[in-house]
Design a protein around this motif. Structure first.
Motif: not given
Length: 424
Positions: A91-94, A115-124, A142-145
């Motif tokens: 889980a990541t952001r910025g 498998t790597v799931l990159v969860v992009d939390n509330d990206p700007t 890539y997963v947009l959250e």
């Protein structure tokens, strides 16, 4: 040879197999000390620290430090290697650059089915998505959250994963090459395990802030394989199972997906990106224990962590952890069944807080001034932050699972924590 105490100054970090030939250690001249993760056939033996003179230590000095500090202990066991399919959630952001470094380290490991799931939390912006595209590996998704928070991201990854084992790490880590395979091996070797954690080691100790963070936060829980459960409470924790940090941290954590989902996943009112800033990993593992699960600590599954490098970032981290601890304690207090058990551990908990204060006071000059007062303010802020954060999470449709799963007890039953289990 008397024990050597490393200074609060730039320390070079490396890894060395104790069975290999030792050469002179030559690094940049500004390093005054070295810290070596000593392994043997891939299994960690311990940490050896030694002085450097203008960035140099002779081979004899290196060997002597290893022999004196670690001795000739037998090679520690490795879990059987397993290639069982595994999902890694980040889980990541910025922090696109840091994330890319982390994901590339995971992909460079020896696990064949990951498998790597990159969860992009509330990206700007789209930098995280661009970093995933730049990696260009079909094993990465890539997963947009749309909602912010590490707990939100981990829950989303847990939902998206289609493997029985799901591992979590943070975007500021670099997992060891054998990390994923050893996690899978630990689960394969012991079907009773619901969760596995491992060491989180400093990747760099160049700045004074990194040195202080490593000493104050004490994320490395050692190199002894351990199991934790209500049936076998550890002798070295008087506040078990409400033991912050005892089981490990979220930067190096893996679960059986079924067990994690059964207890409700991560509490989205806790953790980075929420009003409480922390506490989510501790609360989650305590909840697993209270549900009757077994947690394991596997020392051979380690990750390297890049600590905060600025005074402001370190201060925010220390303060955030205190708020998170206050939030975690609030959740305990809100559960009438857990509250009575925890109350009996208050004297031991106060002793633990004093120990943390002493550790922070010895962490070096970069430790924020007034850290004790900062922690007390954080503990007092935590209850309001958690209560408000819980309201925010629930309104957004998020998860705030109870600390102890509810059921309808008989009138004579009460919460009792004994070596044989949790009775409700």
């Amino acid at each position: 040879m008397s024990p050597w105490t490393p200074p609060h100054s730039p320390t070079w970090v490396g890894e060395l197999d104790r069975r290999a030939a030792v050469s002179n250690l030559v690094v940049a001249p500004h390093f005054t000390a070295a810290r070596l993760l000593v392994t043997s056939s891939g299994a960690p033996v311990g940490i050896a620290e030694l002085p450097l003179v203008a960035g140099i230590a002779r081979a004899a000095t290196v060997r002597a430090a290893i022999d004196v500090q670690l001795g000739e202990v037998p090679d520690p066991p490795l879990p059987p290697w397993s290639g069982e399919p595994l999902t890694v959630v980040v889980a990541t952001r910025g922090r696109a650059s840091s994330l890319e470094r982390c994901v590339r380290a995971v992909l460079a490991g020896d696990h064949p089915d990951i498998t790597v799931l990159v969860v992009d939390n509330d990206p700007t912006d789209d930098r995280t998505a661009a970093a995933v595209r730049a990696i260009g590996d079909p094993r990465v998704r890539y997963v947009l959250e749309p909602r912010r928070g590490a707990s939100v991201g981990r829950n989303r990854g847990l939902h998206e994963a289609d493997t029985a084992i799901v591992a979590f790490t943070d975007d500021d880590t670099e997992p060891d090459r054998g990390w994923a395979g050893r996690i899978a091996g630990a689960f394969a070797a012991d079907p009773t395990l619901a969760c596995v954690s491992g060491p989180v080691l400093a990747a760099s100790l160049t700045s004074a802030e990194e040195v202080a963070a490593d000493s104050a936060l004490a994320w490395n829980k050692g190199f002894e394989r351990r199991h934790y459960s209500l049936d076998e409470p550890p002798a070295d924790s008087a506040i078990f199972p409400f033991s912050p940090g005892l089981f490990g941290i979220g930067a190096n954590l893996a679960v059986r997906a079924e067990a994690a989902k059964a207890v409700g996943g991560f509490d989205e009112a806790l953790g980075p990106g929420s009003l409480t800033h922390g506490g989510e990993d501790c609360e989650f593992m305590v909840r697993l224990i209270l549900a009757g699960h077994v947690l394991g600590y596997e020392p051979s599954a380690w990750v390297w962590h890049h600590h905060r490098t600025s005074p402001a970032a370190l201060r925010a981290q220390v303060e955030g952890y205190a708020v998170g601890l206050g939030g975690f304690l609030t959740k305990i207090a809100l559960d009438r069944r857990a509250r009575a058990v925890a109350a009996r551990r208050i004297p031991a908990a106060l002793a633990q807080l004093r120990h943390i204060s002493e550790r922070e006071s010895e962490a070096g000059p970069a430790m924020p001034a007034g850290a004790t007062g900062m922690r007390l303010r954080g503990l007092m802020t935590g209850p309001v932050a958690y209560l408000w954060g819980r309201r925010v999470a629930l309104r957004a449709g998020g998860r705030v699972p109870p600390l102890v799963a509810p059921r309808r007890p008989a009138p004579s039953e009460s919460l009792d924590l004994t070596p044989t289990g949790l009775l409700l």
